[in-house]
Design an enzyme around this catalytic site. Structure first.
Site, PDB file in Angstrom:
ATOM      1  N   PRO A  73       0.798  -1.217   0.000  1.00 49.94           N
ATOM      2  CG  PRO A  73      -0.077  -1.064   2.161  1.00 49.94           C
ATOM      3  CD  PRO A  73       0.679  -1.984   1.264  1.00 49.94           C
TER       4      PRO A  73
ATOM      5  N   GLY B 120       1.313   5.533   0.893  1.00 51.44           N
ATOM      6  CA  GLY B 120       0.888   6.575   1.842  1.00 51.44           C
ATOM      7  C   GLY B 120       0.908   6.134   3.292  1.00 51.44           C
TER       8      GLY B 120
ATOM      9  N   GLY C  39       7.495   3.707   1.965  1.00 51.38           N
ATOM     10  CA  GLY C  39       8.422   4.220   0.948  1.00 51.38           C
ATOM     11  C   GLY C  39       7.932   4.029  -0.480  1.00 51.38           C
ATOM     12  CB  SER C  40       4.581   3.657  -2.051  1.00 51.85           C
ATOM     13  OG  SER C  40       3.999   4.844  -1.602  1.00 51.85           O
TER      14      SER C  40
ATOM     15  CG  ASP D  69      12.462   6.618   2.599  1.00 51.90           C
ATOM     16  OD1 ASP D  69      13.171   6.469   3.602  1.00 51.90           O
ATOM     17  OD2 ASP D  69      11.237   6.819   2.655  1.00 51.90           O
TER      18      ASP D  69
HETATM   19  O1  PMV Z   1       6.788   7.695   7.320  1.00 50.50           O
HETATM   20  P1  PMV Z   1       8.017   8.001   6.576  1.00 50.50           P
HETATM   21  O2  PMV Z   1       8.573   6.824   5.870  1.00 50.50           O
HETATM   22  O3  PMV Z   1       7.871   9.221   5.709  1.00 50.50           O
HETATM   23  O4  PMV Z   1       9.172   8.294   7.644  1.00 50.50           O
HETATM   24  C1  PMV Z   1       9.451   9.556   8.199  1.00 50.50           C
HETATM   25  C2  PMV Z   1      10.679   9.490   9.050  1.00 50.50           C
HETATM   26  C3  PMV Z   1      10.844  10.701   9.965  1.00 50.50           C
HETATM   27  O5  PMV Z   1      11.959  10.417  10.808  1.00 50.50           O
HETATM   28  C4  PMV Z   1       9.638  10.904  10.838  1.00 50.50           C
HETATM   29  C5  PMV Z   1      11.121  11.960   9.179  1.00 50.50           C
HETATM   30  C6  PMV Z   1      12.481  12.030   8.502  1.00 50.50           C
HETATM   31  O6  PMV Z   1      12.618  12.877   7.597  1.00 50.50           O
HETATM   32  O7  PMV Z   1      13.416  11.316   8.874  1.00 50.50           O
END
Ligand code: PMV
Length: 316
Positions: A99, A101, A105-106, A149
């Site tokens: 999924p 959102g 990491g989509s 990511d």
């Molecule tokens: O939910 P995600 O995969 O966007 O993870 C955000 C990770 C945070 O530490 C909350 C923000 C960041 O830029 O590192």
């Protein structure tokens, strides 16, 4: 000719939010993929079809006019067509095994797979070159992305990354199973990051002591990963979840999901920004079924292993 590339999803094993204020986080690519198939056409359009919708845009239009889910793809297609002085149009198809959102990491996996697929229509590129195209594309929607990511999706495996931009792939591949469960609540990372800033500004002493505890926890986690000590890793995940609850990024649903797998798994925590999104529970062959069953009645969930391949490419 059709060019096909795929890239894995990622989860954050440890360190989300605290990484924003220094220290490290540990990311991990998992074996659920986004696949992008692209081909040149005789039209003047860029056509995109994905589970999130369809888009047909004249290739001369700015990528900025495209909806944010399609923008990085239009950007990559235009960049490549321009670079190689091509008069062709392009058709791009995206399919996903996980999924979007919900912190898996989509968008990064999609950027990496698209960069791999589209760039290969013109010439071979190294993974490093593809990663650069993918990060530039992701910046069209997340200006300040660290690139971590996309790096995880490109190279696979476990990555240690720090706020100053250092990203290191670990040599270890522990034998573990993860159960990923989706709360179904779409979250906004930037909103949750602002909530944490508010917490930090209001309670600076508590926040800085949690940051110190998190730095130590991550050192212990790296050691436990090295030794494949799942009991220790699970305990550290439970502890990390407690820190995340203290800074207010968990919520009742995530907490109840985590308590559902408390007895079955080695440990569980939210992954990513929180306030929705997914939780991860640590297991191995001995308790994987039990852990999945504990969640499956109420939540979309799946088991995942560490992906060590990262970007994969082929042409058809
Ligand atoms: O939910 P995600 O995969 O966007 O993870 C955000 C990770 C945070 O530490 C909350 C923000 C960041 O830029 O590192």
């Amino acid at each position: 000719m059709k060019s096909v590339a795929s890239a894995p999803a990622k989860i954050i094993l440890f360190g989300e939010h605290f990484i924003v204020y220094g220290g490290k986080a540990i990311l991990c690519a998992i074996d659920k993929r986004i696949t992008v198939e692209s081909e040149m056409t005789k039209t003047n359009n860029i056509e995109i079809e994905s589970g999130l919708g369809k888009l047909v845009i004249p290739k001369s239009d700015s990528y900025k006019n495209a909806d944010s889910v399609f923008r990085p793809l239009v950007y990559i297609a235009q960049k490549m067509l321009e670079k190689f002085h091509s008069k062709a149009g392009m058709r791009i198809r995206v399919s996903s095994e996980f999924p979007s959102g919900v912190g898996l990491g989509s968008s990064s996996a999609c950027c990496v797979a698209a960069a791999g697929s589209i760039s290969s229509l013109f010439e071979n590129h190294t993974k490093e070159e593809i990663l650069k195209i993918a990060i530039d594309a992701e910046r069209t929607i997340f200006e300040n992305t660290s690139g971590a990511d996309c790096t995880a999706c490109t190279y696979g495996g476990i990555l240690e990354y720090s706020k100053d931009g250092q990203i290191k792939k670990l040599e270890i591949v522990p034998k573990l199973e993860l159960v990923v469960a989706n709360s179904g609540i779409i979250h906004s990372t930037s909103k949750v990051v602002s909530m944490v800033k508010h917490f930090k500004d209001g309670k600076p002493e508590i926040f800085s002591s949690l940051c110190i505890l998190e730095v130590n926890l991550i050192e212990d986690a790296l050691d436990a990963l090295q030794k494949n000590d799942l009991v220790k890793l699970g305990k550290l995940m439970i502890q990390n979840q407690e820190f995340l609850e203290k800074i207010g990024v968990s919520n009742d649903i995530l907490n109840s999901m985590i308590s559902l797998v408390k007895d079955a798994s080695y440990g569980a925590k939210l992954t990513g920004a929180g306030d929705g999104g997914c939780i991860i529970a640590l297991a191995d062959k001995s308790n994987l079924k039990k852990t999945l069953n504990a969640l499956a009645k109420k939540y979309e969930c799946f088991s995942a292993k560490i992906d060590t391949n990262g970007l994969e490419q082929s042409s058809a």
